[in-house]
Write an enzyme that holds these catalytic residues in place. Sequence first.
Site, PDB file in Angstrom:
ATOM      1  N   HIS A 133      -2.522   0.875   6.966  1.00  0.00           N
ATOM      2  CA  HIS A 133      -2.892   0.742   5.538  1.00  0.00           C
ATOM      3  C   HIS A 133      -3.126   2.131   5.083  1.00  0.00           C
ATOM      4  O   HIS A 133      -3.636   2.865   5.607  1.00  0.00           O
ATOM      5  CB  HIS A 133      -4.042  -0.319   5.318  1.00  0.00           C
ATOM      6  CG  HIS A 133      -4.315  -0.397   3.921  1.00  0.00           C
ATOM      7  ND1 HIS A 133      -3.533  -1.283   2.994  1.00  0.00           N
ATOM      8  CD2 HIS A 133      -5.343  -0.138   3.247  1.00  0.00           C
ATOM      9  CE1 HIS A 133      -4.012  -1.402   2.106  1.00  0.00           C
ATOM     10  NE2 HIS A 133      -5.174  -0.363   1.636  1.00  0.00           N
ATOM     11  N   HIS A 166      -5.921   1.665  -3.935  1.00  0.00           N
ATOM     12  CA  HIS A 166      -4.984   1.084  -3.014  1.00  0.00           C
ATOM     13  C   HIS A 166      -4.491  -0.233  -3.525  1.00  0.00           C
ATOM     14  O   HIS A 166      -5.041  -0.516  -4.649  1.00  0.00           O
ATOM     15  CB  HIS A 166      -5.450   1.090  -1.722  1.00  0.00           C
ATOM     16  CG  HIS A 166      -6.402   0.021  -1.554  1.00  0.00           C
ATOM     17  ND1 HIS A 166      -6.536  -0.941  -0.772  1.00  0.00           N
ATOM     18  CD2 HIS A 166      -7.696  -0.237  -2.233  1.00  0.00           C
ATOM     19  CE1 HIS A 166      -7.631  -1.804  -0.750  1.00  0.00           C
ATOM     20  NE2 HIS A 166      -8.370  -1.351  -1.789  1.00  0.00           N
ATOM     21  N   CYS A 197       0.870  -1.162   0.014  1.00  0.00           N
ATOM     22  CA  CYS A 197       0.073  -0.177  -0.004  1.00  0.00           C
ATOM     23  C   CYS A 197       0.785   1.250   0.010  1.00  0.00           C
ATOM     24  O   CYS A 197       0.702   2.264  -0.847  1.00  0.00           O
ATOM     25  CB  CYS A 197      -1.196  -0.066   1.115  1.00  0.00           C
ATOM     26  SG  CYS A 197      -0.300  -0.015   2.660  1.00  0.00           S
TER      27      CYS A 197
END
Length: 178
Positions: free
Chosen positions: A116, A128, A64
């Site tokens: 994240h 993402h 990510c």
Amino acid sequence: MHFLPKSLLVALLTLSAPVFAADEAAPAEDAPGAVATLIDKGFGFLGIKYRLGGTGPEVGGFDCSGLVRKVFGDALGLNLPRTASEMARLGDKIGSKDLKPGDLVFFNTMRRTFSHVGIYVGDNKFLHSPSAGGVVRVETLDSTYWMKRFNGARRLVPDAQAAPYSPAIKAVEGSGGE
């Protein structure tokens, strides 16, 4: 690790607005800006595999933060920190109701805050690189999975660079959480 002062970050972003050639596909009603460049660059990585610690297609994929770092680096020339938690210390904190395309969105996906990160693309969706077995994709913040894990957002691109941008993302949405 050394981070850019906010005033220098704003100056760099102001200087980084692209100039579109007449034959490039910039929406006629939208002034070209850093956000359009950023999101277009991010969409160029759709479908690239997730890879833990990955920083780009040339090394087999992205995690990510590797995706976010690559997109901001390629589009705006910014050298962001390597981890989501370090990125969460940058920019201005913003609420979920104030999100604009180009903002970073953060989630608790590993039982710790800011584990994240993704890039908000508008229409309550974000880009993402999700997790092992996944690929870079667009998902909705409205899903139960992401709503429960949302930690906050940060704005790195100044409002002056945030020209309206409405990408055609309906066809590239993901199907769920990690």
